[in-house]
Write a protein that holds these residues in place. Structure first.
Motif, PDB file in Angstrom:
ATOM      1  N   UNK A 140       0.783  -1.224   0.000  1.00 28.69           N
ATOM      2  CA  UNK A 140       0.000   0.000   0.000  1.00 28.69           C
ATOM      3  C   UNK A 140       0.815   1.274   0.000  1.00 28.69           C
ATOM      4  N   UNK A 141       2.136   1.164  -0.115  1.00 29.32           N
ATOM      5  CA  UNK A 141       3.014   2.331  -0.059  1.00 29.32           C
ATOM      6  C   UNK A 141       3.442   2.784  -1.450  1.00 29.32           C
ATOM      7  N   UNK A 142       3.905   4.029  -1.503  1.00 25.83           N
ATOM      8  CA  UNK A 142       4.510   4.563  -2.716  1.00 25.83           C
ATOM      9  C   UNK A 142       5.997   4.210  -2.672  1.00 25.83           C
ATOM     10  N   UNK A 143       6.419   3.374  -3.613  1.00 23.64           N
ATOM     11  CA  UNK A 143       7.765   2.806  -3.566  1.00 23.64           C
ATOM     12  C   UNK A 143       8.566   3.276  -4.777  1.00 23.64           C
ATOM     13  N   UNK A 144       9.634   3.972  -4.517  1.00 20.78           N
ATOM     14  CA  UNK A 144      10.480   4.478  -5.587  1.00 20.78           C
ATOM     15  C   UNK A 144      11.474   3.446  -6.060  1.00 20.78           C
ATOM     16  N   UNK A 145      11.775   3.470  -7.358  1.00 18.92           N
ATOM     17  CA  UNK A 145      12.862   2.654  -7.918  1.00 18.92           C
ATOM     18  C   UNK A 145      13.328   3.308  -9.209  1.00 18.92           C
ATOM     19  N   UNK A 159       7.948 -10.146  -3.867  1.00 17.92           N
ATOM     20  CA  UNK A 159       7.404 -11.465  -4.184  1.00 17.92           C
ATOM     21  C   UNK A 159       7.568 -12.421  -3.012  1.00 17.92           C
ATOM     22  N   UNK A 160       8.744 -12.425  -2.396  1.00 21.65           N
ATOM     23  CA  UNK A 160       8.991 -13.304  -1.255  1.00 21.65           C
ATOM     24  C   UNK A 160       8.065 -12.966  -0.095  1.00 21.65           C
ATOM     25  N   UNK A 161       7.708 -11.683   0.027  1.00 21.92           N
ATOM     26  CA  UNK A 161       6.814 -11.242   1.097  1.00 21.92           C
ATOM     27  C   UNK A 161       5.342 -11.489   0.761  1.00 21.92           C
ATOM     28  N   UNK A 162       5.093 -12.081  -0.412  1.00 23.74           N
ATOM     29  CA  UNK A 162       3.727 -12.383  -0.805  1.00 23.74           C
ATOM     30  C   UNK A 162       2.998 -11.225  -1.453  1.00 23.74           C
ATOM     31  N   UNK A 163       3.739 -10.237  -1.926  1.00 23.87           N
ATOM     32  CA  UNK A 163       3.128  -9.058  -2.537  1.00 23.87           C
ATOM     33  C   UNK A 163       3.324  -9.077  -4.051  1.00 23.87           C
ATOM     34  N   UNK A 164       2.354  -8.532  -4.754  1.00 30.47           N
ATOM     35  CA  UNK A 164       2.408  -8.418  -6.207  1.00 30.47           C
ATOM     36  C   UNK A 164       2.898  -7.012  -6.548  1.00 30.47           C
ATOM     37  N   UNK A 165       4.090  -6.888  -7.185  1.00 25.92           N
ATOM     38  CA  UNK A 165       4.620  -5.562  -7.512  1.00 25.92           C
ATOM     39  C   UNK A 165       3.683  -4.731  -8.371  1.00 25.92           C
ATOM     40  N   UNK A 168       0.090  -4.487  -5.347  1.00 25.92           N
ATOM     41  CA  UNK A 168       0.092  -4.241  -3.898  1.00 25.92           C
ATOM     42  C   UNK A 168       0.896  -3.028  -3.474  1.00 25.92           C
ATOM     43  N   UNK A 169       1.675  -2.450  -4.394  1.00 27.33           N
ATOM     44  CA  UNK A 169       2.401  -1.216  -4.097  1.00 27.33           C
ATOM     45  C   UNK A 169       2.205  -0.263  -5.274  1.00 27.33           C
ATOM     46  N   UNK A 170       2.440   1.016  -5.013  1.00 24.62           N
ATOM     47  CA  UNK A 170       2.437   2.007  -6.086  1.00 24.62           C
ATOM     48  C   UNK A 170       3.875   2.295  -6.462  1.00 24.62           C
ATOM     49  N   UNK A 171       4.281   1.828  -7.637  1.00 26.98           N
ATOM     50  CA  UNK A 171       5.657   2.018  -8.091  1.00 26.98           C
ATOM     51  C   UNK A 171       5.820   3.417  -8.682  1.00 26.98           C
TER      52      UNK A 171
END
Length: 377
Positions: A140-145, A159-165, A168-171
């Motif tokens: 649910x966070x805004x994640x920079x890359x 992925x290991x944490x069970x999240x879909x990039x 489940x996050x805002x890239x």
């Protein structure tokens, strides 16, 4: 299509074209004149302490001792080192393993001949009050890359944490700095331990009027999360490795590089000065921090600097095959074919350096305590 995805696609296309058109011209050793072999080494980024070992090997004459005249080619945002190598515009290149393996899958014949970074330097950094301390907290966070292949470990961690990039996050496309994090535009920013993380510690905390402290931030370290991938390695042209002269040049280049990294381990301030003199835009305290943190990624090296650890290699390959990006695509579709890496030449270089009195394991390495100044000055 976002800009960084377009550029990555363009780079892959260029790689494919270069792979089909330059194999013949790449056979044989680099040019030799007056008994000295001329070598072009393409770096992954701009001159900075991330490449201090190579810079020191030039400036302190370690390559010259091996009979080499090495030209270091500076990298940049729009330069893909393995493309340059594949097109025959360099004799060797420094590149991250998953990026280079993706290029190999597209047809570029390159081989990892020296794995100098044994650990990953990639972080995801957040303010401590955001409650982000592991990959699962990014939901649910805004994640920079940054994109350009730098995001692979982030996606593996999600992925290991069970999240879909992709869901489940805002890239967020992040610039190669930490301003978006400091402004509060994103919740977590991508950073290298030796570069961007130092940038936030060089910035002034408006609440105190003093520089930010490590306690102000939380760090997700992919080494601890179990999704770290191998990074800086020296890559050679696979077809040219069939030529004896090129093999000998490879050993010489790796020997000089080992001497360079060992020198910087033992003389961080002098190597900082060499990097600053080389023209880096980053300041002296920042470069000393970077030198110190880069050494942590190399030393200690119990089996010898530059050797590929097969367990680390296999993990990198497995993550590259299993981790999906926001579009559901993986870095690799299959295991690397052919000679993706070899320890043959770096082992010879280790033996050669060791016989010359070089400490090739750094078992006694102790990191320095570096004080950062405002703006890295």
């Amino acid at each position: 299509m976002t800009r960084f995805r377009f550029l990555v696609l363009a780079a892959v296309t260029a790689l494919t074209v270069s792979a089909c058109g330059t194999a013949d011209q790449n056979n044989g050793a680099p040019s030799t004149s007056n008994g000295v072999t001329n070598v072009k080494l393409q770096l992954q980024w701009f001159f900075q302490a991330q490449f201090a070992g190579y810079i020191a090997a030039v400036e302190k004459g370690f390559y010259k001792e091996e009979g080499l005249n090495v030209e270091l080619i500076e990298g940049g945002v729009d330069i893909v080192p393995q493309t340059v190598l594949g097109q025959g515009r360099a004799d060797y290149a420094v590149a991250w393993v998953p990026k280079a393996l993706a290029s190999r899958e597209q047809g570029v014949q390159i081989t990892d001949v020296g794995q100098f970074f044994a650990r990953s330097g990639t972080y995801q950094v957040a303010f401590a009050n955001k409650g982000i301390s592991s990959a699962k907290d990014l939901k649910g966070k805004k994640v920079g890359n940054w994109g350009f292949g730098n995001e692979f470990e982030l996606f593996a961690g999600l992925t290991k944490a069970g999240l879909d990039p992709g869901k489940d996050v805002t890239l967020v496309q992040q610039q190669f700095d930490m301003q978006a994090l400091l402004r509060g535009d994103i919740d977590a920013a991508q950073a290298m331990s030796y570069n961007e993380y130092a940038q936030v510690l060089e910035a002034t905390n408006p609440a105190t009027g003093k520089l930010y402290q490590p306690s102000d931030f939380a760090i997700i370290d992919w080494n601890k999360e179990g999704t770290a991938m191998l990074q800086d390695a020296v890559w050679a042209n696979t077809s040219r490795l069939g030529d004896k002269a090129y093999q000998e040049t490879t050993v010489k280049l790796l020997t000089g590089t080992i001497k360079g990294w060992a020198f910087c381990r033992d003389n961080p301030e002098e190597c900082r000065d060499l990097v600053v003199k080389k023209g880096s835009k980053l300041g002296a305290s920042h470069q000393l921090w970077q030198m110190n943190e880069t050494s942590k990624l190399i030393w200690p090296s119990s089996k010898g600097i530059g050797l590929v650890d097969e367990g680390d290699w296999n993990r990198t390959v497995e993550l590259s095959q299993s981790t999906k990006n926001q579009d559901g695509k993986t870095v690799l579709t299959k295991k690397p074919e052919g000679q993706a890496f070899t320890n043959e030449y770096v082992q010879k270089a280790i033996d050669k350096a060791k016989s010359a009195g070089v400490d090739v394991t750094g078992s006694g390495f102790t990191p320095k305590a570096v004080t950062l100044n405002a703006g890295g000055a």
